[in-house]
Design a protein around this motif. Sequence first.
Motif, PDB file in Angstrom:
ATOM      1  N   ASP A  47      43.381  38.087  45.009  1.00 37.14           N
ATOM      2  CA  ASP A  47      42.533  37.326  45.924  1.00 37.14           C
ATOM      3  C   ASP A  47      43.177  35.961  46.165  1.00 37.14           C
ATOM      4  N   PRO A  48      43.637  35.679  47.388  1.00 34.05           N
ATOM      5  CA  PRO A  48      44.303  34.397  47.635  1.00 34.05           C
ATOM      6  C   PRO A  48      43.372  33.197  47.516  1.00 34.05           C
ATOM      7  N   GLN A  49      42.076  33.402  47.720  1.00 33.43           N
ATOM      8  CA  GLN A  49      41.152  32.274  47.689  1.00 33.43           C
ATOM      9  C   GLN A  49      40.910  31.782  46.263  1.00 33.43           C
ATOM     10  N   HIS A  50      40.660  32.716  45.351  1.00 32.07           N
ATOM     11  CA  HIS A  50      40.322  32.337  43.987  1.00 32.07           C
ATOM     12  C   HIS A  50      41.471  32.540  43.004  1.00 32.07           C
ATOM     13  N   GLU A  51      42.574  33.144  43.488  1.00 34.28           N
ATOM     14  CA  GLU A  51      43.759  33.382  42.676  1.00 34.28           C
ATOM     15  C   GLU A  51      43.422  34.165  41.415  1.00 34.28           C
ATOM     16  N   LEU A  52      42.653  35.238  41.614  1.00 32.31           N
ATOM     17  CA  LEU A  52      42.310  36.193  40.573  1.00 32.31           C
ATOM     18  C   LEU A  52      42.504  37.600  41.122  1.00 32.31           C
ATOM     19  N   LEU A  53      42.485  38.575  40.226  1.00 31.41           N
ATOM     20  CA  LEU A  53      42.624  39.956  40.655  1.00 31.41           C
ATOM     21  C   LEU A  53      41.387  40.442  41.393  1.00 31.41           C
ATOM     22  N   ARG A  54      41.602  41.286  42.410  1.00 33.27           N
ATOM     23  CA  ARG A  54      40.511  42.052  43.007  1.00 33.27           C
ATOM     24  C   ARG A  54      40.492  43.458  42.439  1.00 33.27           C
ATOM     25  N   ARG A  55      41.665  44.028  42.231  1.00 33.90           N
ATOM     26  CA  ARG A  55      41.774  45.369  41.673  1.00 33.90           C
ATOM     27  C   ARG A  55      43.189  45.565  41.140  1.00 33.90           C
ATOM     28  N   ALA A  58      43.884  40.628  50.839  1.00 32.14           N
ATOM     29  CA  ALA A  58      44.456  40.424  49.515  1.00 32.14           C
ATOM     30  C   ALA A  58      45.973  40.569  49.570  1.00 32.14           C
ATOM     31  N   VAL A  59      46.641  39.935  48.636  1.00 29.32           N
ATOM     32  CA  VAL A  59      48.087  40.107  48.493  1.00 29.32           C
ATOM     33  C   VAL A  59      48.331  41.292  47.568  1.00 29.32           C
ATOM     34  N   ARG A  60      49.081  42.270  48.054  1.00 31.98           N
ATOM     35  CA  ARG A  60      49.412  43.463  47.274  1.00 31.98           C
ATOM     36  C   ARG A  60      50.746  43.241  46.569  1.00 31.98           C
ATOM     37  N   VAL A  61      50.779  43.518  45.258  1.00 33.28           N
ATOM     38  CA  VAL A  61      52.008  43.392  44.501  1.00 33.28           C
ATOM     39  C   VAL A  61      52.136  44.596  43.578  1.00 33.28           C
TER      40      VAL A  61
END
Length: 275
Positions: A169-177, A151-154
Amino acid sequence: MLVSSLVLAGCRRRRLGRFQEGEEEARALVERVREHSVPFALQARFAIKVQGPDFSGTTSGAMILLDPDKLRIEVNGPVGTPLFILASDGKALHCWSQRDATFFRGDDAVAVLRELTGGTVAITDLISLLTGTLPLDGAPIVDLGADPDGAVRVVFQAAEGLRVRAAVDPQHELLRRVSLLQMGEEDDGTEVLRVAYNDLMRVGNSRMPEEIDIEAPTIGWRATLEIHTWDELGRIPDAFDLTPPGNAQEKDLVTTLKEMAKQPAAVLPTPPSQP
């Protein structure tokens, strides 16, 4: 019209490892997620498991989200009638508890959310969190990188002394957490609110959250939502102005939250990490 017919704009598929290579692509991903929009009016039906300081249980519920700042969330009792209602018309944020026959009045939604999040999260940000998109539109980025799970952390600067850390989530371009952190002088911050997206459901050519775990550690509450359906509403119901029934006692919601925060928080088990 069922959400299965929706196609949410801006969703592109990416390989998980692609954004581990450089900051420029990671920043571009974050900007796309920030621009991600959802339908103007949504309804969802869900099962919910609640753990609190003095009770826990599993039941059903429903919510209506109206862009940008109106919402209504109902949690049902054993016979299917609302046991708990939370509603905001964009200005106020009120709650009704059928169990206690109590109306918790929050005439100032900003003041209510200040107690929960230190003034960081607004109603529009709550809607973003419930739909898996990034809150705090326009907040400056103070850190950007890659998490071990791809995941990309920001990290965003929020109100003074507060930051929001998100994994995208780079695949679906939604949040993981996502976590709201109260920053200390010599630590990585104390979590005031954490949200995890444990599963997604397909919605047209895109995805929406299917399982959401929400925890407020400072007041000892956790709610896990398993969403059964997302529906786009063509007709907007008049459902956001919550008033007390005639037999209700009233309490101030801000005062109630302050009292809850003074009590020792329940120690809740840590949910399993998701890949």
